[in-house]
Design a protein around this motif. Structure first.
Motif, PDB file in Angstrom:
ATOM      1  N   GLU A   1       0.840  -1.201   0.000  1.00 56.07           N
ATOM      2  CA  GLU A   1       0.000   0.000   0.000  1.00 56.07           C
ATOM      3  C   GLU A   1       0.874   1.250   0.000  1.00 56.07           C
ATOM      4  OE1 GLU A   1      -3.711   0.006   2.270  1.00 56.07           O
ATOM      5  OE2 GLU A   1      -3.158  -2.012   2.935  1.00 56.07           O
ATOM      6  N   TYR A   2       2.037   1.163   0.613  1.00 57.53           N
ATOM      7  CA  TYR A   2       2.989   2.280   0.626  1.00 57.53           C
ATOM      8  C   TYR A   2       3.366   2.671  -0.803  1.00 57.53           C
ATOM      9  CZ  TYR A   2       7.496   4.632   1.605  1.00 57.53           C
ATOM     10  OH  TYR A   2       8.558   5.507   1.661  1.00 57.53           O
ATOM     11  N   LEU A   3       3.727   1.700  -1.622  1.00 56.53           N
ATOM     12  CA  LEU A   3       4.077   1.971  -3.017  1.00 56.53           C
ATOM     13  C   LEU A   3       2.872   2.514  -3.775  1.00 56.53           C
ATOM     14  CD1 LEU A   3       5.729   1.869  -5.632  1.00 56.53           C
ATOM     15  CD2 LEU A   3       5.263  -0.592  -5.735  1.00 56.53           C
ATOM     16  N   ARG A   4       1.757   1.828  -3.691  1.00 54.93           N
ATOM     17  CA  ARG A   4       0.590   2.251  -4.470  1.00 54.93           C
ATOM     18  C   ARG A   4       0.109   3.637  -4.054  1.00 54.93           C
ATOM     19  NH1 ARG A   4      -4.897   2.377  -4.731  1.00 54.93           N
ATOM     20  NH2 ARG A   4      -5.746   2.115  -6.814  1.00 54.93           N
ATOM     21  N   ASN A   5      -0.016   3.881  -2.753  1.00 60.42           N
ATOM     22  CA  ASN A   5      -0.477   5.201  -2.305  1.00 60.42           C
ATOM     23  C   ASN A   5       0.538   6.288  -2.633  1.00 60.42           C
ATOM     24  OD1 ASN A   5      -2.944   4.335  -1.303  1.00 60.42           O
ATOM     25  ND2 ASN A   5      -2.115   3.911   0.725  1.00 60.42           N
ATOM     26  N   GLY A   6       1.806   5.981  -2.458  1.00 60.76           N
ATOM     27  CA  GLY A   6       2.833   6.975  -2.752  1.00 60.76           C
ATOM     28  C   GLY A   6       2.809   7.417  -4.202  1.00 60.76           C
TER      29      GLY A   6
ATOM     30  N   LYS B   1       8.349  20.496  -2.627  1.00 56.95           N
ATOM     31  CA  LYS B   1       9.798  20.307  -2.809  1.00 56.95           C
ATOM     32  C   LYS B   1      10.314  19.117  -1.997  1.00 56.95           C
ATOM     33  CE  LYS B   1      10.755  25.117  -4.026  1.00 56.95           C
ATOM     34  NZ  LYS B   1       9.619  25.228  -4.833  1.00 56.95           N
ATOM     35  N   TRP B   2       9.632  17.993  -2.152  1.00 51.98           N
ATOM     36  CA  TRP B   2       9.992  16.717  -1.541  1.00 51.98           C
ATOM     37  C   TRP B   2       9.975  16.763  -0.012  1.00 51.98           C
ATOM     38  CZ3 TRP B   2       9.424  12.335  -3.954  1.00 51.98           C
ATOM     39  CH2 TRP B   2       9.343  12.389  -5.355  1.00 51.98           C
ATOM     40  N   ARG B   3       8.951  17.445   0.495  1.00 57.03           N
ATOM     41  CA  ARG B   3       8.647  17.432   1.929  1.00 57.03           C
ATOM     42  C   ARG B   3       7.283  16.774   2.102  1.00 57.03           C
ATOM     43  NH1 ARG B   3      12.884  18.981   5.281  1.00 57.03           N
ATOM     44  NH2 ARG B   3      14.230  20.288   4.018  1.00 57.03           N
ATOM     45  N   ASN B   4       7.122  16.040   3.193  1.00 64.59           N
ATOM     46  CA  ASN B   4       5.820  15.432   3.456  1.00 64.59           C
ATOM     47  C   ASN B   4       4.889  16.461   4.095  1.00 64.59           C
ATOM     48  OD1 ASN B   4       6.464  15.529   6.214  1.00 64.59           O
ATOM     49  ND2 ASN B   4       7.166  13.402   6.243  1.00 64.59           N
ATOM     50  N   ALA B   5       3.689  16.041   4.435  1.00 58.36           N
ATOM     51  CA  ALA B   5       2.694  16.972   4.977  1.00 58.36           C
ATOM     52  C   ALA B   5       3.155  17.604   6.286  1.00 58.36           C
ATOM     53  CB  ALA B   5       1.358  16.256   5.168  1.00 58.36           C
ATOM     54  N   ALA B   6       4.016  16.909   7.028  1.00 60.96           N
ATOM     55  CA  ALA B   6       4.536  17.448   8.286  1.00 60.96           C
ATOM     56  C   ALA B   6       5.721  18.389   8.063  1.00 60.96           C
ATOM     57  CB  ALA B   6       4.950  16.304   9.210  1.00 60.96           C
ATOM     58  N   GLY B   7       6.173  18.507   6.813  1.00 65.24           N
ATOM     59  CA  GLY B   7       7.300  19.381   6.506  1.00 65.24           C
ATOM     60  C   GLY B   7       8.653  18.700   6.562  1.00 65.24           C
ATOM     61  N   ASP B   8       8.658  17.404   6.843  1.00 64.00           N
ATOM     62  CA  ASP B   8       9.908  16.644   6.909  1.00 64.00           C
ATOM     63  C   ASP B   8      10.277  16.118   5.522  1.00 64.00           C
ATOM     64  OD1 ASP B   8      10.026  16.907   9.726  1.00 64.00           O
ATOM     65  OD2 ASP B   8       8.625  15.221   9.940  1.00 64.00           O
ATOM     66  N   PRO B   9      11.572  15.852   5.296  1.00 64.73           N
ATOM     67  CA  PRO B   9      11.954  15.261   4.009  1.00 64.73           C
ATOM     68  C   PRO B   9      11.236  13.923   3.792  1.00 64.73           C
ATOM     69  CG  PRO B   9      13.896  15.991   5.218  1.00 64.73           C
ATOM     70  CD  PRO B   9      12.723  16.103   6.162  1.00 64.73           C
ATOM     71  N   VAL B  10      10.823  13.680   2.565  1.00 60.42           N
ATOM     72  CA  VAL B  10      10.135  12.437   2.222  1.00 60.42           C
ATOM     73  C   VAL B  10      11.103  11.267   2.379  1.00 60.42           C
ATOM     74  CG1 VAL B  10       9.088  11.150   0.317  1.00 60.42           C
ATOM     75  CG2 VAL B  10       8.513  13.552   0.670  1.00 60.42           C
ATOM     76  N   ALA B  11      10.659  10.236   3.093  1.00 55.68           N
ATOM     77  CA  ALA B  11      11.468   9.023   3.235  1.00 55.68           C
ATOM     78  C   ALA B  11      11.621   8.353   1.871  1.00 55.68           C
ATOM     79  CB  ALA B  11      10.802   8.062   4.216  1.00 55.68           C
TER      80      ALA B  11
ATOM     81  N   GLN C   1      11.879   9.170  -6.670  1.00 62.16           N
ATOM     82  CA  GLN C   1      12.283   9.918  -7.863  1.00 62.16           C
ATOM     83  C   GLN C   1      12.692   8.967  -8.987  1.00 62.16           C
ATOM     84  OE1 GLN C   1      15.190  12.534  -6.033  1.00 62.16           O
ATOM     85  NE2 GLN C   1      13.686  14.179  -5.854  1.00 62.16           N
ATOM     86  N   ARG C   2      13.348   7.896  -8.631  1.00 55.57           N
ATOM     87  CA  ARG C   2      13.744   6.890  -9.627  1.00 55.57           C
ATOM     88  C   ARG C   2      12.511   6.262 -10.281  1.00 55.57           C
ATOM     89  NH1 ARG C   2      17.142   1.562  -7.883  1.00 55.57           N
ATOM     90  NH2 ARG C   2      16.911   0.474  -9.868  1.00 55.57           N
ATOM     91  N   ILE C   3      11.507   5.923  -9.480  1.00 52.76           N
ATOM     92  CA  ILE C   3      10.274   5.340 -10.020  1.00 52.76           C
ATOM     93  C   ILE C   3       9.562   6.334 -10.931  1.00 52.76           C
ATOM     94  CG2 ILE C   3       7.945   4.545  -9.415  1.00 52.76           C
ATOM     95  CD1 ILE C   3       9.254   3.351  -6.842  1.00 52.76           C
ATOM     96  N   LEU C   4       9.435   7.567 -10.478  1.00 51.86           N
ATOM     97  CA  LEU C   4       8.748   8.574 -11.291  1.00 51.86           C
ATOM     98  C   LEU C   4       9.449   8.773 -12.632  1.00 51.86           C
ATOM     99  CD1 LEU C   4       7.810  11.154  -8.530  1.00 51.86           C
ATOM    100  CD2 LEU C   4       6.231   9.712  -9.844  1.00 51.86           C
ATOM    101  N   GLU C   5      10.759   8.784 -12.622  1.00 48.80           N
ATOM    102  CA  GLU C   5      11.516   8.937 -13.873  1.00 48.80           C
ATOM    103  C   GLU C   5      11.304   7.719 -14.776  1.00 48.80           C
ATOM    104  OE1 GLU C   5      13.623  10.855 -16.692  1.00 48.80           O
ATOM    105  OE2 GLU C   5      12.984  11.717 -14.785  1.00 48.80           O
ATOM    106  N   ALA C   6      11.385   6.528 -14.193  1.00 49.33           N
ATOM    107  CA  ALA C   6      11.215   5.298 -14.979  1.00 49.33           C
ATOM    108  C   ALA C   6       9.791   5.166 -15.515  1.00 49.33           C
ATOM    109  CB  ALA C   6      11.570   4.080 -14.127  1.00 49.33           C
TER     110      ALA C   6
END
Length: 150
Positions: free
Chosen positions: A78-83, A95-105, A111-116
């Motif tokens: 679900e992590y992959l599908r929801n992400g 700019k690659w921050r999550n809703a809490a303002g922290d860097p996305v894990a 980014q690799r998946i989105l590019e592919a």
């Protein structure tokens, strides 16, 4: 994984990843099926997490495609599908921050998946793990092999 005609090939992909323990040594597996031909992929990492292995499986599978395809990607994560279907647009906007303002894990893998994924038309399907889906069980075994063969 190609077709002679100018039409985009239809490819079915199943992916899985896991660790034992989590975090710890992990493996990933993928199965690509196109026009009756199958390709298995697998690999591992000596120090990783379940989520990183799930994402790696998807990235590796998409990167293995040689031309733009119509893809149905099956995952029990679900992590992959929801992400990929819900969260990533917000991450990019922030700019690659999550809703809490922290860097996305696992930003590197997202980014690799989105590019592919860019050249492909992809339907991301969630399947319940260990529920009798033959190909999901198969990629689970590939992921285990990927971890064991480290």
């Amino acid at each position: 994984m190609s077709e002679a005609s100018g039409e985009r090939p239809r490819v079915e992909i199943w992916t899985d990843g896991g660790c034992k323990p989590n975090p710890g040594p992990g493996g990933w597996g993928a199965l690509l099926v196109c026009r009756g031909q199958e390709k298995e992929l697998l690999g591992g990492d000596p120090e990783t997490t379940n989520n990183r292995m799930e994402l790696t499986a998807a990235a590796e599978a998409l990167e293995a495609l040689k031309r733009p395809c119509i893809v149905t990607l099956h995952t029990d994560s679900e992590y992959l599908r929801n992400g990929i279907t819900r969260w990533h647009t917000g991450w990019v906007r922030r700019k690659w921050r999550n809703a809490a303002g922290d860097p996305v894990a696992n930003m590197d893998l997202w980014q690799r998946i989105l590019e592919a994924a860019k050249p492909h038309e992809i339907d991301w399907l969630w399947v319940k793990g260990h529920s009798g889906d033959e190909n999901n069980e198969r990629v689970d075994q590939l992921a285990t092999r990927g971890r064991e063969e480290l």
